[in-house]
Design an enzyme around this catalytic site. Sequence first.
Site: not given
Length: 210
Positions: A105-106
Amino acid sequence: MVLRAYLAVYDTLADWEAGHLLAELRTGRFTGTPFEVVSVADAVGPVTTMGGVQIQPDARLPDADPASGELLILPGADLWDAGGGEAVTEVARRFLTAATPVAAICGATLGLARAGLLDDRRHTSAAPEYLATSGYGGAALYEDARAVVDDAGLLVTAGPDSPVQFARATLGALGLAPEATLEAYEGVFHRGDAASFPALMPASRAQQTA
């Protein structure tokens, strides 16, 4: 048999990004399948998250073995934007090569892009422009979505604003809950939809009586 999820930890780890997923994996409260969560780091000392929480890693990165785990989780952190994280992405490469899922994620998606691990897999991130800074070859496979599972079901990606969708997509990719439960989960924890609560509770009751 103990099911295990490895969580890569490092300084400035974004606390919220993997929080929903970790809670559901460890408790199994809506899936009936609890996991052991093992934190792994590049060094032996404690790391400090973005929120100031200190984590003492359970093991070193090389101990994250796809043969003894079902998932590798990579949260965002400053090191990804600074161009670091190579040791972490090499572990991710080992997991994907062994057909063991990875959830990123991210900023972790930027690290995977730099490592060439998004060149031939459907994915998402904070924005296509963000990943473009890596010079990677997978721009045509970028999807404007809150979370994306690649065609093989091995890679889950999400942007920083989508921790609930990240959890939902990962639980789904692992086959831990039916679509109705996953939809109710997002309804309750993302949309605050009271109407979704009754649909989620049967899964919780089933776990309590298991």
